[in-house]
Design a protein around this motif. Structure first.
Motif, PDB file in Angstrom:
ATOM      1  N   ASP A   1       0.831  -1.207   0.000  1.00  0.00           N
ATOM      2  CA  ASP A   1       0.000   0.000   0.000  1.00  0.00           C
ATOM      3  C   ASP A   1       0.867   1.260   0.000  1.00  0.00           C
ATOM      4  OD1 ASP A   1      -2.810   0.896   0.114  1.00  0.00           O
ATOM      5  OD2 ASP A   1      -2.203   1.822   1.996  1.00  0.00           O
ATOM      6  N   ASP A   2       1.957   1.222   0.757  1.00  0.00           N
ATOM      7  CA  ASP A   2       2.858   2.369   0.812  1.00  0.00           C
ATOM      8  C   ASP A   2       3.577   2.575  -0.522  1.00  0.00           C
ATOM      9  OD1 ASP A   2       2.183   2.950   3.428  1.00  0.00           O
ATOM     10  OD2 ASP A   2       3.825   1.783   4.283  1.00  0.00           O
ATOM     11  N   VAL A   3       3.962   1.482  -1.180  1.00  0.00           N
ATOM     12  CA  VAL A   3       4.600   1.600  -2.495  1.00  0.00           C
ATOM     13  C   VAL A   3       3.616   2.188  -3.500  1.00  0.00           C
ATOM     14  CG1 VAL A   3       5.601   0.317  -4.435  1.00  0.00           C
ATOM     15  CG2 VAL A   3       6.248  -0.265  -2.086  1.00  0.00           C
ATOM     16  N   LEU A   4       2.383   1.703  -3.459  1.00  0.00           N
ATOM     17  CA  LEU A   4       1.367   2.223  -4.374  1.00  0.00           C
ATOM     18  C   LEU A   4       1.031   3.681  -4.070  1.00  0.00           C
ATOM     19  CD1 LEU A   4      -1.087  -0.828  -4.558  1.00  0.00           C
ATOM     20  CD2 LEU A   4       0.548  -0.065  -6.286  1.00  0.00           C
ATOM     21  N   GLY A   5       1.195   4.075  -2.825  1.00  0.00           N
ATOM     22  CA  GLY A   5       0.939   5.459  -2.454  1.00  0.00           C
ATOM     23  C   GLY A   5       1.901   6.436  -3.106  1.00  0.00           C
ATOM     24  N   VAL A   6       3.030   5.919  -3.605  1.00  0.00           N
ATOM     25  CA  VAL A   6       4.022   6.757  -4.280  1.00  0.00           C
ATOM     26  C   VAL A   6       4.081   6.475  -5.773  1.00  0.00           C
ATOM     27  CG1 VAL A   6       6.490   7.325  -4.421  1.00  0.00           C
ATOM     28  CG2 VAL A   6       5.419   6.976  -2.193  1.00  0.00           C
TER      29      VAL A   6
ATOM     30  N   GLY B   1       0.721  12.829  -2.030  1.00  0.00           N
ATOM     31  CA  GLY B   1       0.350  13.098  -0.637  1.00  0.00           C
ATOM     32  C   GLY B   1       1.329  12.552   0.387  1.00  0.00           C
ATOM     33  N   ASP B   2       1.734  11.279   0.260  1.00  0.00           N
ATOM     34  CA  ASP B   2       2.639  10.680   1.241  1.00  0.00           C
ATOM     35  C   ASP B   2       3.998  11.365   1.242  1.00  0.00           C
ATOM     36  OD1 ASP B   2       0.660   8.935   1.901  1.00  0.00           O
ATOM     37  OD2 ASP B   2       1.595   7.153   1.040  1.00  0.00           O
ATOM     38  N   LEU B   3       4.470  11.758   0.051  1.00  0.00           N
ATOM     39  CA  LEU B   3       5.765  12.432  -0.054  1.00  0.00           C
ATOM     40  C   LEU B   3       5.688  13.843   0.516  1.00  0.00           C
ATOM     41  CD1 LEU B   3       6.750  11.311  -3.673  1.00  0.00           C
ATOM     42  CD2 LEU B   3       7.501  10.318  -1.494  1.00  0.00           C
ATOM     43  N   ARG B   4       4.585  14.513   0.252  1.00  0.00           N
ATOM     44  CA  ARG B   4       4.392  15.878   0.779  1.00  0.00           C
ATOM     45  C   ARG B   4       4.252  15.848   2.301  1.00  0.00           C
ATOM     46  NH1 ARG B   4      -0.201  17.822  -2.198  1.00  0.00           N
ATOM     47  NH2 ARG B   4       1.249  18.445  -3.854  1.00  0.00           N
ATOM     48  N   GLU B   5       3.565  14.829   2.788  1.00  0.00           N
ATOM     49  CA  GLU B   5       3.355  14.694   4.235  1.00  0.00           C
ATOM     50  C   GLU B   5       4.631  14.296   4.959  1.00  0.00           C
ATOM     51  OE1 GLU B   5       1.161  11.420   7.086  1.00  0.00           O
ATOM     52  OE2 GLU B   5       0.280  11.834   5.132  1.00  0.00           O
TER      53      GLU B   5
ATOM     54  N   ASP C   1      20.477  11.927  -0.564  1.00  0.00           N
ATOM     55  CA  ASP C   1      20.908  13.296  -0.244  1.00  0.00           C
ATOM     56  C   ASP C   1      20.405  14.311  -1.270  1.00  0.00           C
ATOM     57  OD1 ASP C   1      22.208  12.469   2.028  1.00  0.00           O
ATOM     58  OD2 ASP C   1      24.142  12.218   1.034  1.00  0.00           O
ATOM     59  N   ALA C   2      20.214  13.869  -2.505  1.00  0.00           N
ATOM     60  CA  ALA C   2      19.802  14.779  -3.571  1.00  0.00           C
ATOM     61  C   ALA C   2      18.360  15.260  -3.411  1.00  0.00           C
ATOM     62  CB  ALA C   2      19.982  14.114  -4.935  1.00  0.00           C
ATOM     63  N   VAL C   3      17.524  14.502  -2.689  1.00  0.00           N
ATOM     64  CA  VAL C   3      16.100  14.862  -2.568  1.00  0.00           C
ATOM     65  C   VAL C   3      15.646  14.975  -1.116  1.00  0.00           C
ATOM     66  CG1 VAL C   3      15.478  13.861  -4.803  1.00  0.00           C
ATOM     67  CG2 VAL C   3      15.413  12.429  -2.751  1.00  0.00           C
ATOM     68  N   ARG C   4      16.573  14.842  -0.205  1.00  0.00           N
ATOM     69  CA  ARG C   4      16.217  14.886   1.221  1.00  0.00           C
ATOM     70  C   ARG C   4      15.453  16.159   1.559  1.00  0.00           C
ATOM     71  NH1 ARG C   4      18.695  12.021   5.169  1.00  0.00           N
ATOM     72  NH2 ARG C   4      20.477  11.637   3.787  1.00  0.00           N
ATOM     73  N   HIS C   5      15.852  17.282   0.964  1.00  0.00           N
ATOM     74  CA  HIS C   5      15.223  18.566   1.271  1.00  0.00           C
ATOM     75  C   HIS C   5      13.813  18.676   0.705  1.00  0.00           C
ATOM     76  CE1 HIS C   5      16.733  19.045  -2.810  1.00  0.00           C
ATOM     77  NE2 HIS C   5      15.972  20.116  -2.953  1.00  0.00           N
ATOM     78  N   LEU C   6      13.477  17.817  -0.280  1.00  0.00           N
ATOM     79  CA  LEU C   6      12.146  17.860  -0.883  1.00  0.00           C
ATOM     80  C   LEU C   6      11.129  17.048  -0.081  1.00  0.00           C
ATOM     81  CD1 LEU C   6      13.085  17.340  -4.658  1.00  0.00           C
ATOM     82  CD2 LEU C   6      12.527  19.490  -3.507  1.00  0.00           C
ATOM     83  N   PHE C   7      11.593  15.978   0.531  1.00  0.00           N
ATOM     84  CA  PHE C   7      10.690  15.065   1.246  1.00  0.00           C
ATOM     85  C   PHE C   7      10.054  15.771   2.435  1.00  0.00           C
ATOM     86  CE2 PHE C   7      10.109  11.675   4.503  1.00  0.00           C
ATOM     87  CZ  PHE C   7       9.132  10.948   3.844  1.00  0.00           C
ATOM     88  N   GLY C   8       8.717  15.738   2.472  1.00  0.00           N
ATOM     89  CA  GLY C   8       7.988  16.370   3.569  1.00  0.00           C
ATOM     90  C   GLY C   8       7.724  17.842   3.365  1.00  0.00           C
ATOM     91  N   SER C   9       8.044  18.377   2.189  1.00  0.00           N
ATOM     92  CA  SER C   9       7.801  19.791   1.919  1.00  0.00           C
ATOM     93  C   SER C   9       6.330  20.030   1.606  1.00  0.00           C
ATOM     94  CB  SER C   9       8.661  20.260   0.742  1.00  0.00           C
ATOM     95  OG  SER C   9       8.277  21.560   0.331  1.00  0.00           O
TER      96      SER C   9
ATOM     97  N   ALA D   1       8.031  15.558  -6.873  1.00  0.00           N
ATOM     98  CA  ALA D   1       7.667  14.181  -6.557  1.00  0.00           C
ATOM     99  C   ALA D   1       8.314  13.215  -7.544  1.00  0.00           C
ATOM    100  CB  ALA D   1       6.150  14.020  -6.574  1.00  0.00           C
ATOM    101  N   ALA D   2       8.370  13.607  -8.813  1.00  0.00           N
ATOM    102  CA  ALA D   2       9.006  12.768  -9.835  1.00  0.00           C
ATOM    103  C   ALA D   2      10.484  12.583  -9.539  1.00  0.00           C
ATOM    104  CB  ALA D   2       8.802  13.380 -11.210  1.00  0.00           C
ATOM    105  N   CYS D   3      11.139  13.633  -9.036  1.00  0.00           N
ATOM    106  CA  CYS D   3      12.553  13.543  -8.671  1.00  0.00           C
ATOM    107  C   CYS D   3      12.761  12.541  -7.531  1.00  0.00           C
ATOM    108  CB  CYS D   3      13.081  14.920  -8.251  1.00  0.00           C
ATOM    109  SG  CYS D   3      13.213  16.106  -9.594  1.00  0.00           S
ATOM    110  N   ILE D   4      11.869  12.594  -6.536  1.00  0.00           N
ATOM    111  CA  ILE D   4      11.975  11.654  -5.421  1.00  0.00           C
ATOM    112  C   ILE D   4      11.762  10.225  -5.918  1.00  0.00           C
ATOM    113  CG2 ILE D   4      10.978  10.926  -3.219  1.00  0.00           C
ATOM    114  CD1 ILE D   4      10.312  13.830  -2.641  1.00  0.00           C
ATOM    115  N   ARG D   5      10.782  10.029  -6.789  1.00  0.00           N
ATOM    116  CA  ARG D   5      10.528   8.689  -7.327  1.00  0.00           C
ATOM    117  C   ARG D   5      11.756   8.151  -8.066  1.00  0.00           C
ATOM    118  NH1 ARG D   5       5.746  11.204  -9.230  1.00  0.00           N
ATOM    119  NH2 ARG D   5       4.042  10.951  -7.722  1.00  0.00           N
TER     120      ARG D   5
END
Length: 356
Positions: A245-250, A263-267, A284-292, A300-304
């Motif tokens: 479910d968590d994988v599908l959430g992303v 939503g899960d990445l923004r949260e 490290d390249a996307v750490r600052h984006l997670f939870g923003s 979100a595409a970058c995090i994926r």
């Protein structure tokens, strides 16, 4: 993954659960009239928020009960309805914790009472506080109802005591899991994969799979070895289910899952997927984006991309398969009758198929 498709229980048995739920709400509504119109309105609002669900937890109870040769449907239906009320209580409270005002595209309890307050001219911050406060009360009423249904299910004293103990454990586990989830969000440090798995087992797998299956087995009069095997099956398949479910959430398609893939990445939701990725240098390249709170589709595409490049997605999918296989091993034990195994096997297959 649609739980409705996983386990088939005869319509007559599920209808009996619906009748029990309707009866509980009728009694609660009538009782509420004694305490004023506001209380009665709250019960009816809770009824609306309980209707239309997939009744997955009652299906778990009834599947174990039916395939293990249970005879008293009335007892089983009341226990199954109790787990549905428990589910209602937990999601109403969870929406408060998450400050969510919508569920299934409609205002939830918090949202309904927030909207009533804004219509009356109350400012939005105060209206939201009122909505969440009422939802806490509504969740408490549903939780009390779950215990009332089990206590009055009609089983003998020993069986009723065992059922109450299962319900107690499910409630305590859900509380511990919710607390851990909240605690994760309060710290900048990332939990380990094992810590996330334990949180997901406590918060969701225990009350959704493990306890309902064991409760159905207890009502059917099954032996301890069978009850234990079904508990281990429920624990492992519940964890596998949640990882998927968590994988599908992303990575899931929003029009299929019905859930935002951002939503899960923004949260900043802590999942196995994220916990593993956070241990890799690519993170490290996307750490600052997670939870923003400002995370957009491009971010979100970058995090994926990082979740794939770091091997986190593959890791999570393989871990889900591992837990599903553990669930199958529990189901394959001699203490589990062939009829029960045949009915629950599609649950394992469904999880495995969704991780490929």
């Amino acid at each position: 993954m649609d739980p409705h498709d996983l386990v088939v229980v005869t319509g007559r048995r599920l209808q009996r659960v619906e009748d029990v739920l309707d009866g509980w709400f009728d009694v609660a509504s009538a009782r509420g009239e004694r305490f004023g119109s506001h209380h009665a309105h709250l019960i009816e609002n809770l009824r609306r928020n309980t209707s239309g669900g997939k009744r997955f937890r009652p299906r778990m109870v009834l599947t174990a009960f039916e395939t293990l040769g249970g005879g008293d449907l009335e007892i089983a239906a009341r226990v199954a309805a109790a787990f549905e009320l428990l589910h209602t209580a937990l999601i109403v409270h969870d929406d408060v914790i998450d400050r969510d005002f919508v569920r299934r595209g409609q205002p939830n309890v918090s949202g309904s009472y927030r909207d009533r307050a804004t219509t009356a001219g109350i400012s939005l911050p105060l209206a939201e506080h009122r909505g969440m406060s009422v939802a806490v009360i509504a969740g408490d009423l549903a939780l009390a109802g779950a215990y009332r249904l089990v206590d009055g299910c009609g089983a003998d004293e020993l069986t009723r005591g065992r059922l109450i103990e299962l319900l107690d454990d499910a409630v305590s586990a859900a509380a511990a899991g919710e607390f851990a989830d909240v605690d994760f969000s309060m710290h900048n440090t990332m939990p380990t994969v094992d810590e996330v798995i334990e949180m997901e087992r406590l918060k969701t797998a225990w009350y959704s799979f493990e306890a309902p299956l064991q409760a159905g087995a207890v009502v059917a009069g099954a032996g301890l070895a069978t009850i234990d095997a079904l508990g281990r099956f429920g624990r492992n398949i519940g964890i596998a289910y949640q990882i998927v479910d968590d994988v599908l959430g992303v990575f899931g398609e929003e029009d299929v899952t019905g859930k935002s893939a951002v939503g899960d990445l923004r949260e900043g939701k802590r999942t196995v997927l994220i916990a593993h990725a956070a241990t890799r240098p690519e993170w490290d390249a996307v750490r600052h984006l997670f939870g923003s709170a400002d995370l957009d589709q491009e971010d979100a595409a970058c995090i994926r991309e990082v979740l794939v490049a770091s091997g986190a997605r593959t890791y999570a999918e393989r871990l889900a398969s591992d837990f599903a296989n553990r669930a199958w091993e529990a189901l394959a034990e001699d203490s589990v009758p062939a009829s029960t195994r045949a009915e629950l096997a599609p649950v394992v297959r469904s999880v495995l198929e969704r991780t490929r």
